[in-house]
Design an enzyme around this catalytic site. Sequence first.
Site, PDB file in Angstrom:
ATOM      1  N   LYS A 185     -11.810  -1.097  -2.658  1.00 31.06           N
ATOM      2  CA  LYS A 185     -12.518  -2.224  -3.272  1.00 31.06           C
ATOM      3  C   LYS A 185     -13.965  -2.308  -2.799  1.00 31.06           C
ATOM      4  O   LYS A 185     -14.883  -2.569  -3.592  1.00 31.06           O
ATOM      5  CB  LYS A 185     -11.762  -3.521  -2.935  1.00 31.06           C
ATOM      6  CG  LYS A 185     -12.022  -4.682  -3.857  1.00 31.06           C
ATOM      7  CD  LYS A 185     -10.824  -5.630  -3.939  1.00 31.06           C
ATOM      8  CE  LYS A 185     -10.316  -6.033  -2.567  1.00 31.06           C
ATOM      9  NZ  LYS A 185     -10.920  -7.283  -2.088  1.00 31.06           N
TER      10      LYS A 185
ATOM     11  N   ARG B 211      -7.261 -15.329  -5.044  1.00 31.32           N
ATOM     12  CA  ARG B 211      -6.188 -14.623  -4.348  1.00 31.32           C
ATOM     13  C   ARG B 211      -4.811 -15.114  -4.790  1.00 31.32           C
ATOM     14  O   ARG B 211      -3.815 -14.433  -4.578  1.00 31.32           O
ATOM     15  CB  ARG B 211      -6.311 -14.830  -2.839  1.00 31.32           C
ATOM     16  CG  ARG B 211      -7.460 -14.080  -2.190  1.00 31.32           C
ATOM     17  CD  ARG B 211      -7.423 -14.276  -0.690  1.00 31.32           C
ATOM     18  NE  ARG B 211      -8.552 -13.630  -0.038  1.00 31.32           N
ATOM     19  CZ  ARG B 211      -8.574 -12.355   0.342  1.00 31.32           C
ATOM     20  NH1 ARG B 211      -7.520 -11.591   0.114  1.00 31.32           N
ATOM     21  NH2 ARG B 211      -9.639 -11.843   0.933  1.00 31.32           N
TER      22      ARG B 211
ATOM     23  N   ARG C  18      -6.661   5.303  10.246  1.00 31.93           N
ATOM     24  CA  ARG C  18      -7.831   4.576  10.735  1.00 31.93           C
ATOM     25  C   ARG C  18      -7.770   4.384  12.252  1.00 31.93           C
ATOM     26  O   ARG C  18      -6.721   4.081  12.814  1.00 31.93           O
ATOM     27  CB  ARG C  18      -7.957   3.215  10.042  1.00 31.93           C
ATOM     28  CG  ARG C  18      -8.287   3.321   8.576  1.00 31.93           C
ATOM     29  CD  ARG C  18      -8.812   2.035   8.003  1.00 31.93           C
ATOM     30  NE  ARG C  18      -7.892   0.905   8.118  1.00 31.93           N
ATOM     31  CZ  ARG C  18      -7.964  -0.173   7.322  1.00 31.93           C
ATOM     32  NH1 ARG C  18      -8.910  -0.239   6.406  1.00 31.93           N
ATOM     33  NH2 ARG C  18      -7.114  -1.171   7.476  1.00 31.93           N
TER      34      ARG C  18
ATOM     35  N   ARG D 281      -5.748   0.011  15.056  1.00 34.41           N
ATOM     36  CA  ARG D 281      -5.784  -1.428  14.826  1.00 34.41           C
ATOM     37  C   ARG D 281      -4.374  -1.989  14.796  1.00 34.41           C
ATOM     38  O   ARG D 281      -3.434  -1.356  14.303  1.00 34.41           O
ATOM     39  CB  ARG D 281      -6.478  -1.732  13.492  1.00 34.41           C
ATOM     40  CG  ARG D 281      -7.981  -1.553  13.560  1.00 34.41           C
ATOM     41  CD  ARG D 281      -8.641  -1.630  12.190  1.00 34.41           C
ATOM     42  NE  ARG D 281      -8.141  -2.728  11.356  1.00 34.41           N
ATOM     43  CZ  ARG D 281      -8.697  -3.075  10.198  1.00 34.41           C
ATOM     44  NH1 ARG D 281      -9.756  -2.412   9.768  1.00 34.41           N
ATOM     45  NH2 ARG D 281      -8.201  -4.051   9.490  1.00 34.41           N
TER      46      ARG D 281
END
Length: 726
Positions: free
Chosen positions: A533, A609, A644, A673
């Site tokens: 996005k 949302r 990631r 993360r």
Amino acid sequence: MQELGLYPDHVFVQQKQANDNNIQQVIHCFGESVVMVDSQNQLKAFSQAKRSIQGLQNNTKVVILGPPGSGKTTQCQRIRDAFNLVYINPLQIPYQVVNQVDNVPEPIVEMCVTYVDSDKPPKNFFEKLLEWRLAQQDCVTQGWIMDDFPTTTAHLDFLVSQGLYPDHVFYLFVNNDESSRDPINQIKSRIEGRLIDKDTHRIYHSEYIQPASGVQVVKNPQDSVKDLALRIKSYQDSIEAANGVLAGKLTEVVEISSLHDHDVITQRIAGSIHGEKESNLKIIVTGYGPLGTEHVCRHLHSTTGAVHLTMSNILGWFVSRASDENITRASELGRIAEFNLSSKTNVPDDILAEMVKMRLTEFDCLNKGWILEGFPNTSQQAKVMSRHLIMPNVVVVLKSQQELDDHVVSNRFYDPLKDRVYHDVFKPIIKSKVKNRIIKRPQDDAQHMKQQIALFDHNHQEMIDTFHKGSAIFNVRCDQMPIKIEQDVSYMLNALIRAQGDSGKKSALYMNEYRASKPPLKLIILGPPAGGKGTACEVIKSQFGVVHLSTGDMLRDNIVNMTPLGIKVKPYLDKGALVPDDLIVDMVMDRLTKQDCRVKGWLLDGFPRTGKQAQALVNKEILPDAVLCLTVSNEAIEQRMGGRRTDPVTGITYHMTFNPPPNQQVQDRLVTRSDDTPEKIQIRLDTYYKHAADVMSHFPGMIKHIDANAQATRVGSIVIQTIDKL
């Protein structure tokens, strides 16, 4: 002939032969003596030749036709001012005669008095009136523009009998089948703003043509919107046959949709009068960068064939004419340029704009299009250009996404022999003989460049806003290699030209009008975590100039600025709690009313949302042109998110496959993360898909699914193509 000193006063060239190589050499030799004449219409060609021999080259004759509310009077008055023509409205002439009878023949005065008193014209009244008016000195020497005449075959026969052949006829039509707009309501809003001077019957408009101070105006009783659709259809049906006669007897009728923005219509009319090809590219390149704008202009010149113009060569073009024995406006401007250059003073903006306009109407620019570099540099110069109807269809803006450091702005050099700019990093010098002749100019100094960049940043948005209605704006990053800049420019240009390929009109000008005439884009983008996005938003913002609205950024801005909304939401964010829907909705609704969103359009990212937030938009009648939904496989998302890693020292996020750390030392300290574990990834995906389906259900027919599994560059291309088809 030149060797013998035989210089003709007039050289007539048929337009269809203008591209012949031999003919182009003749044009080059005889320059200002050349007059292009119509290849298809003998009457018009004879009229053009006759006027040229009589020394009346500039007395252009223009007719603008159109149904009620088409904007023909606005366009007539704009073109009148730009080309110094006499405005002729047959319905206004009787009132002008009655109010000013000096030097008017008595029979004309008597006819006009009869008409004004009874509002019923005697037989052949308008034909006799125009025969007298068009023979007056101002019409003969300046030319004229006629508002909504001729509209019948009888009117046409009269013009032909008098030898009054208009050079240009424009018909502003209303297409009731236009999708995405309500043409009748748009026309109603124009008619409802019209005003009339009771004494002179001159037409004004509360928005477009405002009366001068002291002029008494009223609403015209005839400007009723009752049965407007029927009146428009009746006008267009009645004039259809007349247009056929017009095209056969006089000249080609150029049809333009009256639903375009007024500026776009004015550009089309002015360009046609100048003799521009509709497919011509008219490009302004502005901005800054390590290599400046020169290399982009050279690339555009080599790929499009358009004439590359700088202020330096435009001034030189006029200076070369300063010594002409025949006093022309070009030679006068040449002497002004010569004086300013010798005295090292700036040429006034109005004079510069006149020079640019005159140069752009030379045969090479009309035939090939043009690329203008180095003008305008300020918003004031842009406004002067707009006043002179010098309007590009493409504006390329070079600028950096971050501040350029001294190394980037200072390591620039110039080759005076080849007129080339080099840079240690972005365009290094390879040949030793070039290294021996390069110089460092004053403008290549880092401090000077930073001052120019600051000046551009201060001026450029207002300058761009001057052109945004009628131009496609290309924002291009300058802090990259020249080949990448050229690829970006070519891609944007090709996309622009291709975008209307299905319609059969592939010209950049047509596409520019297509985009400019539509309301600003309104977009919502949805996508799962790691769905691309962020990349898609950057592409949309850069390509289409919309305002990117992220709810996260808006919340943070409100808190930092201590707005009433920021004070309300801060406790929720401090606790890590969700901000209530009503506060989010109020914040977004308020932001969408700001001037930048209304002018440039918007891209909502992170809102709505939930179905409740989507319903709030629907309730406020704030509907997007499209909801872009990025679709990505779960496997691809897991791969993207699972790979990631974050550097706890610098805060930079890397990806072990797609964006690996630069060295082993950095790799050894990377951490995963906490929300990138397979279990938490699945929870986030389930939450997204549950709410996304609810959101999309509120926007039926607006959903555009985009496959985002591909590489980022490919996804960006799909996004642009999808939006171009809206």
